[in-house]
Enzyme design. Sequence first.
Site, PDB file in Angstrom:
ATOM      1  N   THR A 155      39.823   9.630 -19.468  1.00 41.02           N
ATOM      2  CA  THR A 155      39.841   9.486 -17.998  1.00 41.02           C
ATOM      3  C   THR A 155      38.472   9.912 -17.467  1.00 41.02           C
ATOM      4  O   THR A 155      37.552   9.104 -17.444  1.00 41.02           O
ATOM      5  CB  THR A 155      40.975  10.299 -17.346  1.00 41.02           C
ATOM      6  N   LYS A 181      41.820  14.125 -25.173  1.00 41.22           N
ATOM      7  CA  LYS A 181      41.132  13.824 -23.926  1.00 41.22           C
ATOM      8  C   LYS A 181      41.353  14.965 -22.933  1.00 41.22           C
ATOM      9  O   LYS A 181      42.349  15.677 -23.002  1.00 41.22           O
ATOM     10  CB  LYS A 181      41.581  12.488 -23.329  1.00 41.22           C
ATOM     11  N   THR A 192      45.224  18.782 -18.380  1.00 46.16           N
ATOM     12  CA  THR A 192      45.412  17.325 -18.267  1.00 46.16           C
ATOM     13  C   THR A 192      44.878  16.841 -19.553  1.00 46.16           C
ATOM     14  O   THR A 192      43.789  16.324 -19.651  1.00 46.16           O
ATOM     15  CB  THR A 192      44.566  16.647 -17.205  1.00 46.16           C
ATOM     16  N   GLU A 279      34.729  19.080 -17.005  1.00 46.96           N
ATOM     17  CA  GLU A 279      34.083  18.449 -15.858  1.00 46.96           C
ATOM     18  C   GLU A 279      32.886  19.275 -15.390  1.00 46.96           C
ATOM     19  O   GLU A 279      33.019  20.414 -14.956  1.00 46.96           O
ATOM     20  CB  GLU A 279      35.105  18.245 -14.736  1.00 46.96           C
TER      21      GLU A 279
END
Lengths: 412, 412
Positions: A155, A181, A192, A279
């Site tokens: 993602t 992931k 996530t 991130e």
Amino acid sequence: MPVLLSPPDAAALLPVPGVRLGVTEAAIRKLNRRDLTLIELAPGARVAGVFTQNRFCAAPVQVCRANLTTGGVRALVINTGVANAGTGEPGLAAAQATCAAVAHVLGIEANQVLPFSTGVILEPLPVDKLVAGLPAARDALKADGWFDACHGIMTTDTVPKAASRQVSIGGKTVTLTGISKGAGMIKPNMATMLGFLATDADVAQPVLDALLKEVADLSFNSITVDGDTSTNDSFILIATGQAGNPTIADTGSVDYAAFRAAVLDLSVWLAQAIVRDGEGATKFITLQIEGGKDRDECRKVGYAIGHSPLVKTAFFASDPNLGRILAAIGYAGIDDLDVSQIRVWLGSAGEEVLVAEKGGRAESYREEAGSRVMKEAEITVRVDLARGAAMATLWSCDFSYDYVKINADYRS
Amino acid sequence: MPVLLSPPDAAALLPVPGVRLGVTEAAIRKLNRRDLTLIELAPGARVAGVFTQNRFCAAPVQVCRANLTTGGVRALVINTGVANAGTGEPGLAAAQATCAAVAHVLGIEANQVLPFSTGVILEPLPVDKLVAGLPAARDALKADGWFDACHGIMTTDTVPKAASRQVSIGGKTVTLTGISKGAGMIKPNMATMLGFLATDADVAQPVLDALLKEVADLSFNSITVDGDTSTNDSFILIATGQAGNPTIADTGSVDYAAFRAAVLDLSVWLAQAIVRDGEGATKFITLQIEGGKDRDECRKVGYAIGHSPLVKTAFFASDPNLGRILAAIGYAGIDDLDVSQIRVWLGSAGEEVLVAEKGGRAESYREEAGSRVMKEAEITVRVDLARGAAMATLWSCDFSYDYVKINADYRS
């Protein structure tokens, strides 16, 4: 930029006998994106799974939990774009319709399918698009499909995550290949985060179940990017049993020890890869907390440091603003902590610097040494609580402008 | 840019009889900065205090706790620049030396002084500079020194925080004036947060102590900027007793009710001001959690939402990415939460939008409505847990590029 993490070499990803993988573009949320991955398992494969602790767990997680109990899993289906979480009864129906459609294209039963979704929460899953993409995913099934699959489940990841290991068990070579992931909403009790690890080893179901729980605790449940526990986290361990090794049925055996070590090694690699590609991450932080009364309090201290936005921004700035680490230790929730006994080290690349002791900055500490360590891309914070013999290791990353940018823009 | 918070008007800050304040530049950490504030209390003033729960509590906090028990507090001294936290035994000696020096310039005893420090952790307090500045601070003492004092205690604050209230008690006008400072390391159980509220009301010591604890819980202990609990948080309530009202000694009395309301109102204002001026804040978020079994679980849910970097960056982006709010509720730690019963509203400026119910997005919800609310500077998230009658209100802010910038640059 991920921290010391490169894309896998397709040739280095070893097929696992009994597993075929196919990926396609189903336009689930965006066009021209590989967003649908199908994994087919040969009959007789054994499967174990652990899932998010979030009370708002996604519909596919609920279906996975149910279908795992029936046994005989023959397929996994993973879509990105939409998480099918916070979608109520219609979401559950969508996950079940997904299983039925996979069963149809593969000629198996719906309860032999495990569905996984990742992406935006609270939006309906476009089942029609997913179903329309299944024949192409089935046609793409191949034993060396791991390289495609590690791309298909991405993602906000910037780098696909996949690796293989081999280990000799009972005179047979056993192969393990896994993909994972991230990359946001990463925290204790999964993320996530999707992780799939398959092996051709022959492993008894109870052993597989117990091993998965232990390994998950030491890998995927020991990482944090931002402290948010996702609704969709899943870690799946598949053993097809085609390697021809004597069935691993005794956790006291030498075979088990060798197998456990290989599974743990690969799982830790896959989990760390998520943090390295967290991130906005520019630093990879290892939090090694020792001298606790129990493992739980060590994890509390580690997560307090690993979640602190102030500590994380100091790492981003390469600023040895070590008081923020002490403050985080102090509010970690250990009521009877004697701060005068605690010692804290910063380490990197073979150098370890004692930064705090006796309730304050270590006398031997020099700012130059702290600055030198903080400039490295991989940094270890070691804390000795001096209360007992327990320890825990966690992995975290820093907090940068890009984290804000990525998460402020994610849906646009 | 603080969220709807303006600097105080000097004329609107009412002197409190029995309190004089003086501020000077002592070059504690940087030159040309008002960094030393002295508050002198007339004999007979009663003082109550609550402090950080951080186990690495700062040396001045330890001295405050000790000196509050002796009674007869006659002075408070506050320095910025260096927090004197994580400084071990030398730090404690520095805080005590500070008290002795204040006692010397004011002709009182050292144990009648409460010291406060805020700034960088883990660096030694330059006591010599502080002591050298004390005569100037003493010479500056004046009854209308509140405006100077609210500037003197600022660190990364962009706006000084101060306000006054008046209330009639037993036929006498009672004045309350308070100041506070933030603005990072703001979380449950206080913050890098100093709050001082003085009144000329005559209040019995046990009533003052109990009121302070109750009010702190509903104000300074109900805010979060970044989830970090500081080492130095302190909230002090001073009652000089010079208003001439009948002593408030009964928490069941009408006088107490009026006094409590005024103290609570001013404390909430001072606490909210810290959030409005939170590091990098562009939005002020009220988290109103209802229908809990007890207040504690309502606070857990509120803080899960208020701390989530994903929720905070969505607010920054004015993006109604509401799934992140549901996810935060789901991982707040209520094990038996029935998510199908929960309802969530977003509200602002007289409009309230039902966004989630029955485990998913509300049928009536329209993205335009969510987007409209998210664009406002003040937003309320209301959650009905549908489990009981308890509730809690917390205040938080968003997470912006500037938060990272401020905290990556703080020491430079």
